[in-house]
Design an enzyme around this catalytic site. Structure first.
Site, PDB file in Angstrom:
ATOM      1  N   GLU A 107      45.428 -16.525  -0.028  1.00  0.00           N
ATOM      2  CA  GLU A 107      45.422 -15.777  -1.302  1.00  0.00           C
ATOM      3  C   GLU A 107      46.701 -16.049  -2.095  1.00  0.00           C
ATOM      4  OE1 GLU A 107      44.461 -11.731  -0.087  1.00  0.00           O
ATOM      5  OE2 GLU A 107      42.348 -12.255  -0.216  1.00  0.00           O
ATOM      6  N   GLU A 124      36.647 -15.622   3.573  1.00  0.00           N
ATOM      7  CA  GLU A 124      36.715 -14.175   3.826  1.00  0.00           C
ATOM      8  C   GLU A 124      35.616 -13.478   3.038  1.00  0.00           C
ATOM      9  OE1 GLU A 124      40.454 -12.184   3.266  1.00  0.00           O
ATOM     10  OE2 GLU A 124      41.575 -13.875   4.084  1.00  0.00           O
TER      11      GLU A 124
END
Ligand code: BGP
Length: 483
Positions: free
Chosen positions: A188, A381
């Protein structure tokens, strides 16, 4: 509709959320080891929720007790990894995304010689995975950088950390070149603005009141380091693939009034800025103009832009949990998402933590990312946190999780059918683990239940949930049987 032959099904974990053994076998403290148990996210002030101070860091460094630092315990994967990998293999995993804790390999981040016990641990894990036919997808930085680099250099704000990271990556590429061909550099990468300390070891009270400028300078150092790592990986491991990893925060306009649409467009461009640099190898002009207008000038060395150009990623991976809307109406009702505060979408249900469940949003995200980048994609994810209940007979009934995944998989199929190249899918938290944002275990994501509560009480025994058997069937039929 079906998924392509060779599609990789599996799950994703992170060292700091599963391993525990925070101070074993020479591991140094990481930024995750000072994260305290914070079950109540303040929707109105997320910055306060993630705030870190020099004082808090010093207190945590002096506290050798793990009891109020759940990430120091994880779910004891460090000692139970063989059992857990066997459970993943029982579900039929073809891939497991996992991270290497940087401070297990270089305890302070600056050693010339790596910690052999740390290297040996991950070698045992990869050897076990090879025996089980599970391919690793390795994240090199997943919110767990050496705490010493944060304290000494204010994290990634100092350019010296580039060399530390490049040395860590090179050590991993050389040591694990026979086991790992797929790598991600930064988890991220866009999260540095939302939680600077977790992502980049930035301590606000060390930023002289210019925290945002520090974040963009640190981000530049991470982007340069990532590009250097991509090039090095291709050299050390022929045929290897390195991906970027983005929090896909898909945002819709709250209404069709043009101001809402314009604000939404900007929000989505802000999210994609990070992957743009890693895919295209240059900073987007619009983003640089915005920074300039905010008085933020990134300091660069003459060679930096060339490094970015030569270190473009091979694929684009991302996390997707929820979507949100944007509105220029200051009174619009807001709701929390994955480390963000979005405007509530009245057409979507929410999880107990307020995250808005939007399977169609996954299809929208896949189409958007593939059309923008024209690179293979990997969902690394996706999942839903819920309070699951362990029944007296050792079963766990989680129909809501099966429904969540079934609906998301159907949308993935539609995107693949539309022509999107999707390499694989790893659900977040195939086994219950410690939440990144709250350090709860009670926010359970797994197909496997871990008998432990938020305070660390329990046997830590593992139990198969109903969704375990459902996912096993999905994988066995390559996504054909979702019933
Ligand atoms: C992502 C992180 C993961 C994971 C996930 C779920 O941002 O990359 O590490 O934690 O969020 O969020 P949480 O654990 O806060 O529920």
């Amino acid at each position: 509709m079906s998924f392509p032959e060779g599609f990789l099904w599996g799950g994703a974990i992170a060292a700091n959320q599963v391993e525990g053994a925070w101070d074993e076998d020479g591991k140094g403290m990481s930024v995750a080891d000072i994260a305290t148990y914070k079950p109540h996210v303040d929707v109105k002030d997320y910055a306060a929720h993630v705030a870190v101070s020099t004082e808090a860091i010093e207190k945590a460094m002096a506290d050798t007790d793990a009891s109020c630092y759940p990430k120091r315990r994880g779910i004891d994967f460090y000692h139970r990894y063989e059992e857990d990998l066997e459970l993943f293999a029982e579900m039929g995993f073809q891939v497991l995304r996992l991270s290497i804790a940087w401070s297990r390999i270089f305890p302070t981040g600056e050693e010339e010689t790596p910690n052999e016990a740390g290297l040996a641990f991950y070698e045992r894990v990869f050897q076990k995975m090879r025996k089980l036919g599970i391919e690793p997808l390795v994240t090199l930085s997943h919110y767990e950088m050496p705490l010493a680099l944060a304290v000494k250099y204010n994290g990634w704000t100092d350019r010296k950390v580039i060399d530390c990271f490049v040395r860590f990556c090179h050590t991993c590429f050389v040591r694990y070149k026979d086991y790992v061909r797929m790598w991600l550099t930064f988890n991220e990468v866009d999260s540095i603005i939302r939680h600077p300390f977790t992502t980049a070891g930035i301590i606000p009270d060390r930023c002289g009141g210019r925290e945002l400028a520090c974040c963009y300078q640190a981000l530049h150092h991470q982007l340069v380091a990532s590009a250097l790592a991509v090039k090095d990986c291709h050299g050390v491991i022929p045929g290897s693939q390195v991906g970027c990893m983005l929090t896909k925060l898909t945002t819709y306009p709250r209404t069709c009034q043009p101001e809402d649409v314009a604000a939404t467009q900007q929000k989505n461009l802000d999210n994609l800025f990070y992957s743009d640099v890693m895919v295209f190898g240059e900073y987007p002009r619009l983003a640089m103009r915005r920074l300039e207008k905010e008085g933020i000038a990134i300091e660069m060395e003459p060679q930096d832009l060339g490094i970015l150009r030569e270190g473009c990623v091979d694929f684009v991976s991302f996390s997707y949990y929820m979507s949100m809307t944007e509105s220029v109406d200051p009174e619009a009702e807001r709701t929390p998402g994955n480390t963000v505060l979005g405007v509530k979408n009245p057409y979507l249900p929410s999880s107990e933590w307020g995250w808005q469940i939007d399977p169609v949003g996954l299809r929208i995200s896949l189409i958007e990312l593939y059309d923008r980048y024209r690179r293979p994609l990997f969902i690394v994810e996706n999942g839903i946190g819920n309070r699951d209940v362990l029944e007296a007979d050792g079963t766990v009934h989680d129909p809501y999780r099966i429904d969540y995944f079934r609906r998301h998989f159907r949308e993935m199929e539609k995107a693949v059918d539309a022509g999107v190249e999707l390499m694989g899918y790893t659900s977040w938290g195939p086994i219950d683990l410690v939440s990144a944002s709250t350090s709860q275990i009670s926010k359970r994501y797994g197909f496997i239940y871990v008998d432990a509560d938020d305070l660390g009480n329990g046997t830590y025994d593992r139990y198969r949930k109903d969704s375990f058997y459902w996912y096993q069937k999905v994988i066995a039929t390559n996504g054909q049987d979702l019933d």
